[in-house]
Design an enzyme around this catalytic site. Structure first.
Site, mmCIF file in Angstrom:
data_model
loop_
_atom_site.group_PDB
_atom_site.id
_atom_site.type_symbol
_atom_site.label_atom_id
_atom_site.label_comp_id
_atom_site.label_asym_id
_atom_site.label_seq_id
_atom_site.Cartn_x
_atom_site.Cartn_y
_atom_site.Cartn_z
ATOM 1 N N ARG A 202 25.171 -5.829 69.316
ATOM 2 C CA ARG A 202 26.481 -6.299 69.769
ATOM 3 C C ARG A 202 27.612 -5.464 69.169
ATOM 4 O O ARG A 202 28.557 -5.068 69.877
ATOM 5 C CB ARG A 202 26.641 -7.769 69.386
ATOM 6 C CG ARG A 202 28.027 -8.361 69.608
ATOM 7 C CD ARG A 202 28.440 -8.348 71.047
ATOM 8 N NE ARG A 202 29.661 -9.132 71.245
ATOM 9 C CZ ARG A 202 30.368 -9.141 72.375
ATOM 10 N NH1 ARG A 202 29.974 -8.399 73.405
ATOM 11 N NH2 ARG A 202 31.458 -9.874 72.488
ATOM 12 N N ASP B 293 37.280 -15.184 78.065
ATOM 13 C CA ASP B 293 36.378 -14.073 77.811
ATOM 14 C C ASP B 293 34.966 -14.559 78.132
ATOM 15 O O ASP B 293 34.677 -15.758 78.047
ATOM 16 C CB ASP B 293 36.491 -13.662 76.343
ATOM 17 C CG ASP B 293 35.405 -12.700 75.932
ATOM 18 O OD1 ASP B 293 35.335 -11.607 76.511
ATOM 19 O OD2 ASP B 293 34.612 -13.061 75.043
ATOM 20 N N ALA B 294 34.083 -13.636 78.491
ATOM 21 C CA ALA B 294 32.729 -14.036 78.880
ATOM 22 C C ALA B 294 31.752 -14.023 77.712
ATOM 23 O O ALA B 294 31.210 -15.066 77.308
ATOM 24 C CB ALA B 294 32.225 -13.133 80.008
ATOM 25 N N TYR B 295 31.528 -12.831 77.126
ATOM 26 C CA TYR B 295 30.441 -12.655 76.168
ATOM 27 C C TYR B 295 30.840 -13.109 74.770
ATOM 28 O O TYR B 295 31.746 -12.569 74.160
ATOM 29 C CB TYR B 295 29.994 -11.196 76.164
ATOM 30 C CG TYR B 295 29.445 -10.785 77.512
ATOM 31 C CD1 TYR B 295 28.264 -11.343 77.999
ATOM 32 C CD2 TYR B 295 30.121 -9.877 78.323
ATOM 33 C CE1 TYR B 295 27.773 -10.998 79.252
ATOM 34 C CE2 TYR B 295 29.632 -9.522 79.574
ATOM 35 C CZ TYR B 295 28.445 -10.088 80.029
ATOM 36 O OH TYR B 295 27.958 -9.754 81.261
ATOM 37 N N SER C 49 36.829 -10.071 81.510
ATOM 38 C CA SER C 49 35.749 -9.563 80.675
ATOM 39 C C SER C 49 35.592 -8.056 80.747
ATOM 40 O O SER C 49 35.911 -7.423 81.765
ATOM 41 C CB SER C 49 34.430 -10.219 81.107
ATOM 42 O OG SER C 49 33.323 -9.674 80.425
ATOM 43 N N ASN C 50 35.031 -7.512 79.669
ATOM 44 C CA ASN C 50 34.607 -6.114 79.648
ATOM 45 C C ASN C 50 33.396 -5.868 80.529
ATOM 46 O O ASN C 50 33.083 -4.730 80.864
ATOM 47 C CB ASN C 50 34.238 -5.697 78.220
ATOM 48 C CG ASN C 50 35.444 -5.373 77.363
ATOM 49 O OD1 ASN C 50 36.538 -5.132 77.869
ATOM 50 N ND2 ASN C 50 35.245 -5.365 76.058
#
Length: 217
Positions: free
Chosen positions: A39, A8-10, A115-116
């Site tokens: 967030r 996942d990125a964030y 990722s989203n």
């Protein structure tokens, strides 16, 4: 054998609170609560829109979540809006990330992001962190217009790499993301940076780590 390490990125590779922290003095004493609300709303919008079948790209959701947060916390100067959004394109990666990814890549595994984030957001983040030479592929939900934890999100990796789910090690700092990936069949590693209590007991992670640092071992 792990054929691919997918991240996942964030919150996992990139610090989502870095944007507000960069402007903490101007944001004032409530800057941490402001960042957390931003967030939380960003994620809420992604879940609700997937349930409704009404996709909107992640950058637009990020903007809308920020506007909501300003409305909820009027004590934070709204003139910060442009600076906060600009900073979001250049989020800091966590300090251990470059070395960990290089170590895993040296073992012969694929290194990818799932990722989203929109493709442009992710490309900017990867380039800013100088990770473009180590990451093999970036899978964005924009391609299927649905957000995590929809099963078709995780299927992007297995279809793209022609792998069975158990050949993928998936790392995320988001416990709900780990639950979705585990349900899909990935081996999962929850990066519990904040020391949060466990949840989704029926879809537990295979491993819990406080950071990515020890993942290669």
């Amino acid at each position: 054998m792990t054929a691919a390490f997918v991240f996942d990125a964030y919150g996992t590779l990139f610090d989502v609170h870095a944007a507000v922290r960069r402007h903490a003095e101007r944001a004032g004493p409530e800057h941490q609560r402001f960042s957390e609300m931003w967030r939380a709303k960003q994620l809420e919008y992604s879940w609700v829109r997937t349930l409704m079948g009404s996709y909107r790209d992640f950058w637009k959701l990020t903007e809308e979540a920020l506007d909501y947060t300003f409305a909820r916390m009027p004590e934070v100067d709204r003139s910060l809006r442009a600076d906060l959004l600009s900073a979001y394109w250049k989020l800091d990666c966590y300090p251990e990330v470059p070395a960990v990814l290089r170590s895993l890549k040296s073992q012969g595994a694929k290194i990818a992001i799932l990722s989203n984030g929109s493709p442009d957001m992710l490309a900017a983040a990867v380039k800013n962190a100088a990770l473009d030479t180590v990451i093999d592929d970036v899978f964005s939900v924009d391609a299927i217009r649905a957000y995590k934890t929809a099963p078709q999100v995780y299927d992007m990796v297995t279809t793209g790499y022609r792998l069975y789910p158990h050949a993928v090690s998936f790392q995320s700092s988001n416990r709900w993301d780990i639950a979705g990936a585990k349900k899909f069949g990935f081996r999962t590693v929850w990066i519990n940076r904040a020391g949060l209590p466990d949840e989704y007991a029926d879809h537990g992670p295979d491993l819990i780590l406080p950071s990515l640092e020890s993942l290669p071992s």
